[in-house]
Design a protein around this motif. Sequence first.
Motif, PDB file in Angstrom:
ATOM      1  N   ARG A   1       7.339   0.053  15.063  1.00 31.04           N
ATOM      2  CA  ARG A   1       6.797   0.244  13.614  1.00 31.04           C
ATOM      3  C   ARG A   1       6.995  -1.889  13.464  1.00 31.04           C
ATOM      4  N   ILE A   2       8.361  -1.981  13.865  1.00 33.57           N
ATOM      5  CA  ILE A   2       8.009  -3.826  13.181  1.00 33.57           C
ATOM      6  C   ILE A   2       7.355  -4.609  13.560  1.00 33.57           C
ATOM      7  N   ALA A   3       6.297  -4.337  14.702  1.00 37.34           N
ATOM      8  CA  ALA A   3       6.023  -5.802  15.931  1.00 37.34           C
ATOM      9  C   ALA A   3       4.540  -6.323  14.898  1.00 37.34           C
ATOM     10  N   PRO A   4       3.941  -5.094  14.024  1.00 37.20           N
ATOM     11  CA  PRO A   4       2.829  -5.927  13.726  1.00 37.20           C
ATOM     12  C   PRO A   4       3.427  -6.540  12.256  1.00 37.20           C
ATOM     13  N   GLU A   5       4.610  -7.363  12.522  1.00 42.57           N
ATOM     14  CA  GLU A   5       4.723  -7.884  11.540  1.00 42.57           C
ATOM     15  C   GLU A   5       5.673  -9.262  11.825  1.00 42.57           C
ATOM     16  N   ILE A   6       5.108  -9.538  13.318  1.00 45.54           N
ATOM     17  CA  ILE A   6       6.718 -10.173  13.841  1.00 45.54           C
ATOM     18  C   ILE A   6       5.423 -10.858  14.663  1.00 45.54           C
ATOM     19  N   LEU A   7       6.072 -12.337  14.861  1.00 45.20           N
ATOM     20  CA  LEU A   7       5.106 -12.948  16.121  1.00 45.20           C
ATOM     21  C   LEU A   7       6.211 -14.298  17.402  1.00 45.20           C
ATOM     22  N   ARG A   8       6.468 -13.445  18.183  1.00 44.27           N
ATOM     23  CA  ARG A   8       7.544 -14.320  19.294  1.00 44.27           C
ATOM     24  C   ARG A   8       6.630 -15.292  20.207  1.00 44.27           C
ATOM     25  N   PHE A   9       7.765 -15.958  20.391  1.00 44.96           N
ATOM     26  CA  PHE A   9       7.429 -16.789  21.176  1.00 44.96           C
ATOM     27  C   PHE A   9       7.791 -17.219  22.710  1.00 44.96           C
TER      28      PHE A   9
ATOM     29  N   ASP B   1      16.955 -16.977   4.342  1.00 48.03           N
ATOM     30  CA  ASP B   1      16.748 -16.829   3.708  1.00 48.03           C
ATOM     31  C   ASP B   1      15.592 -16.606   3.415  1.00 48.03           C
ATOM     32  N   THR B   2      14.458 -17.433   3.099  1.00 44.54           N
ATOM     33  CA  THR B   2      13.325 -16.842   3.188  1.00 44.54           C
ATOM     34  C   THR B   2      12.923 -16.319   4.499  1.00 44.54           C
ATOM     35  N   SER B   3      12.942 -16.345   5.386  1.00 40.81           N
ATOM     36  CA  SER B   3      12.707 -15.868   6.809  1.00 40.81           C
ATOM     37  C   SER B   3      13.656 -13.667   6.612  1.00 40.81           C
ATOM     38  N   LYS B   4      14.741 -14.144   5.976  1.00 39.51           N
ATOM     39  CA  LYS B   4      15.119 -12.310   6.017  1.00 39.51           C
ATOM     40  C   LYS B   4      14.238 -11.850   4.268  1.00 39.51           C
ATOM     41  N   GLU B   5      13.245 -12.900   3.921  1.00 44.31           N
ATOM     42  CA  GLU B   5      13.047 -12.241   2.797  1.00 44.31           C
ATOM     43  C   GLU B   5      11.334 -11.548   3.074  1.00 44.31           C
ATOM     44  N   ILE B   6      10.810 -11.766   3.614  1.00 39.70           N
ATOM     45  CA  ILE B   6       9.391 -12.014   4.639  1.00 39.70           C
ATOM     46  C   ILE B   6       9.991 -10.902   5.139  1.00 39.70           C
ATOM     47  N   LEU B   7      10.811 -10.572   6.009  1.00 42.21           N
ATOM     48  CA  LEU B   7      11.481  -9.338   6.654  1.00 42.21           C
ATOM     49  C   LEU B   7      11.160  -8.056   5.890  1.00 42.21           C
ATOM     50  N   ARG B   8      12.609  -8.057   4.583  1.00 43.01           N
ATOM     51  CA  ARG B   8      12.530  -6.927   3.822  1.00 43.01           C
ATOM     52  C   ARG B   8      11.277  -7.182   2.853  1.00 43.01           C
TER      53      ARG B   8
ATOM     54  N   SER C   1       8.288  -7.276   4.390  1.00 39.29           N
ATOM     55  CA  SER C   1       7.099  -6.624   4.962  1.00 39.29           C
ATOM     56  C   SER C   1       7.486  -4.931   6.161  1.00 39.29           C
ATOM     57  N   LEU C   2       8.730  -5.139   5.761  1.00 38.72           N
ATOM     58  CA  LEU C   2       9.646  -4.077   6.955  1.00 38.72           C
ATOM     59  C   LEU C   2      10.136  -2.954   6.098  1.00 38.72           C
ATOM     60  N   ASP C   3       9.876  -1.984   6.967  1.00 34.80           N
ATOM     61  CA  ASP C   3      10.489  -0.100   5.963  1.00 34.80           C
ATOM     62  C   ASP C   3      12.399  -0.902   5.753  1.00 34.80           C
ATOM     63  N   PRO C   4      12.720  -0.044   4.117  1.00 36.87           N
ATOM     64  CA  PRO C   4      13.915  -0.244   4.743  1.00 36.87           C
ATOM     65  C   PRO C   4      15.323  -0.262   4.975  1.00 36.87           C
TER      66      PRO C   4
ATOM     67  N   LEU D   1      18.271  -4.424  12.014  1.00 40.74           N
ATOM     68  CA  LEU D   1      18.040  -5.893  12.209  1.00 40.74           C
ATOM     69  C   LEU D   1      19.135  -6.629  11.946  1.00 40.74           C
ATOM     70  N   ASN D   2      20.583  -5.807  10.951  1.00 36.89           N
ATOM     71  CA  ASN D   2      21.766  -6.567  10.927  1.00 36.89           C
ATOM     72  C   ASN D   2      23.155  -6.686  12.058  1.00 36.89           C
ATOM     73  N   LYS D   3      22.708  -7.598  12.236  1.00 35.52           N
ATOM     74  CA  LYS D   3      23.961  -7.971  13.351  1.00 35.52           C
ATOM     75  C   LYS D   3      24.554  -6.930  13.432  1.00 35.52           C
TER      76      LYS D   3
END
Length: 216
Positions: free
Chosen positions: A35-43, A169-176, A178-181, A187-189
């Motif tokens: 579900r979340i992979a379409p919004e993420i690019l790994r390295f 925070d900017t990366s968290k905001e992007i995830l927040r 683009s992803l389902d709540p 994803l929180n540790k």
Amino acid sequence: MKQKRDLFLCITCLLLALLFSMSEERNAEEAMAARIAPEILRFHVLANSDSTEDQNLKLKVRTMLLNTIYEEMGENASLEETKKYVRSHKDRLEKKAETYMKTLGYDYPAHMELATTYFPTKTYGDMVFPCGNYEAVRVKIGEGKGRNWWCVLYPPLCFVDSSYAVVPDTSKEILRESLDPSDYLKLNKDNTKIHVKLKLAELLLDKEEPTDSQNQ
């Protein structure tokens, strides 16, 4: 004799129950990853071999490429812009990596591509990403037969030392956004269930070196 048999049966049932539970948890993680992979690019960087020299070289090439990518793209590049940058600059980045390695005394080829790769559950700063298939910028050094290194290129989560890093925070905001709540919260540790599954997954799946950047 009967007591030993009963004890054996009890232990066997417990082990089977544990294995079933772990299988169910892994399936749940992989479903979340889908579900979340379409919004993420790994390295993903693959070392030439497991020798100490090749492993150290892998980290140097990693840092050089990440610095180049982030500096040239800027801080506000979108996911599609990041992919477009990698595709259009692939040849130049490969040559830059090869030239850099030659200055260090290594004559290895470098190959970069966008590919879908299976990743184990992994911690990045204060977030945990579930195991599953993700699209990744894949960098192969030489034979690419050594232990590999990975991080999240987009949103920017590639830390030099993830043991002490906190997701920006900017990366968290992007995830927040683009992803389902519910997926974002998982994803929180600090989510105990996910954290326990991380440890189980690391024992079963993780083939990286135990001490290095994203390795925990």
